[in-house]
Design an enzyme around this catalytic site. Structure first.
Site, mmCIF file in Angstrom:
data_model
loop_
_atom_site.group_PDB
_atom_site.id
_atom_site.type_symbol
_atom_site.label_atom_id
_atom_site.label_comp_id
_atom_site.label_asym_id
_atom_site.label_seq_id
_atom_site.Cartn_x
_atom_site.Cartn_y
_atom_site.Cartn_z
ATOM 1 C CG ASP A 85 88.177 -43.756 4.462
ATOM 2 O OD1 ASP A 85 87.324 -43.841 3.574
ATOM 3 O OD2 ASP A 85 89.104 -42.927 4.479
HETATM 4 N N1 URA Z 1 88.010 -38.196 4.442
HETATM 5 C C1 URA Z 1 88.718 -39.346 4.465
HETATM 6 O O1 URA Z 1 89.818 -39.404 3.960
HETATM 7 N N2 URA Z 1 88.150 -40.413 5.049
HETATM 8 C C2 URA Z 1 86.952 -40.397 5.624
HETATM 9 O O2 URA Z 1 86.493 -41.410 6.145
HETATM 10 C C3 URA Z 1 86.232 -39.199 5.594
HETATM 11 C C4 URA Z 1 86.787 -38.107 4.995
#
Ligand code: URA
Length: 223
Positions: A85
């Site tokens: 993310d």
């Molecule tokens: N889990 C999440 O919530 N975000 C990420 O970027 C990777 C794993």
């Protein structure tokens, strides 16, 4: 006399012409040599900072993970292996090898992903156990319970290490939300046998041969 090579398609010996293959997915070898690997294959390890998107290009003009890998592009078509993310930092692999990317992200190969999560407040054992059971196995994958441990408690924040055997969208954040935990920071520390240790934030380096060998070994044996 020209001798025909031994052709293996996705682990099965093939003799007949016209065998269907999916470019970027099907693994083809002739006499044990991969045909599907780009000649100038590269696998990079990026320590992604927050604020960077895990895509090849962004319609909103935000900086992408490829902007941080410019010195390795040189005519290669690079793409990230899965994603982190925008508000998550840590280890992201970038490659031009489509088969590798497919296999690294396929639940069948169950590569582990390890995250350091800082959550608001103190976390009791009951919540920790609930967090562990929060993953559901993906189709075709073995049971995917998380492995969860407390790293430290610092005043109003608890640091937890979460290890998953799959990489679904926003998975760690959604697991934490589901048990009432508020994530304040999320960082991926490991992907399979590869660790972010020693790589400064925003830096990128090619995987070493021994790291690539370990990865190649893991994705050539199915779970
Ligand atoms: N889990 C999440 O919530 N975000 C990420 O970027 C990777 C794993």
């Amino acid at each position: 006399m020209i001798k025909a090579g031994r052709v293996v398609v996705d682990g099965r010996k093939v003799r007949q012409p016209g065998t269907q293959v999916v470019p970027g997915r099907t693994r083809i070898t002739v006499d044990g040599k991969g045909l599907d690997r780009p000649v100038n294959r590269i696998v990079l390890l990026l320590h992604k900072p927050i604020g960077i998107v895990s895509t090849v290009s962004d319609p909103e003009g935000r900086p992408t993970v490829l902007d941080l890998c410019r010195q390795y592009t040189r005519g290669r078509r690079l793409f990230p292996v899965g994603r982190l993310d925008i508000n998550t930092s840590g280890l992201l692999l970038i490659t031009n090898d489509g088969v590798l990317c497919y296999r690294l992200t396929h639940p069948r190969f169950t590569l582990t992903r390890t995250y350091l999560v800082r959550v608001r407040g103190l976390v009791d054992d009951k919540t920790l156990r609930r967090l562990e059971r929060m993953t559901k196995p993906s189709r075709g994958a073995p049971s995917a319970h998380a492995n969860v441990e407390i790293v430290k408690r610092i005043e109003k924040v608890t640091a937890i290490r979460v290890t998953l055997r799959e990489g679904r969208n926003r998975q760690v954040r959604r697991m934490c939300e589901a048990v009432g935990l508020r994530v304040v920071k999320l960082k991926r520390e490991k992907f399979g046998p590869v660790s972010i240790r020693g790589v400064p934030l925003g830096a990128v380096r090619p995987l070493e041969d021994r790291e690539l060998e370990k990865i190649d070994r893991l994705i050539s044996t199915e779970a």
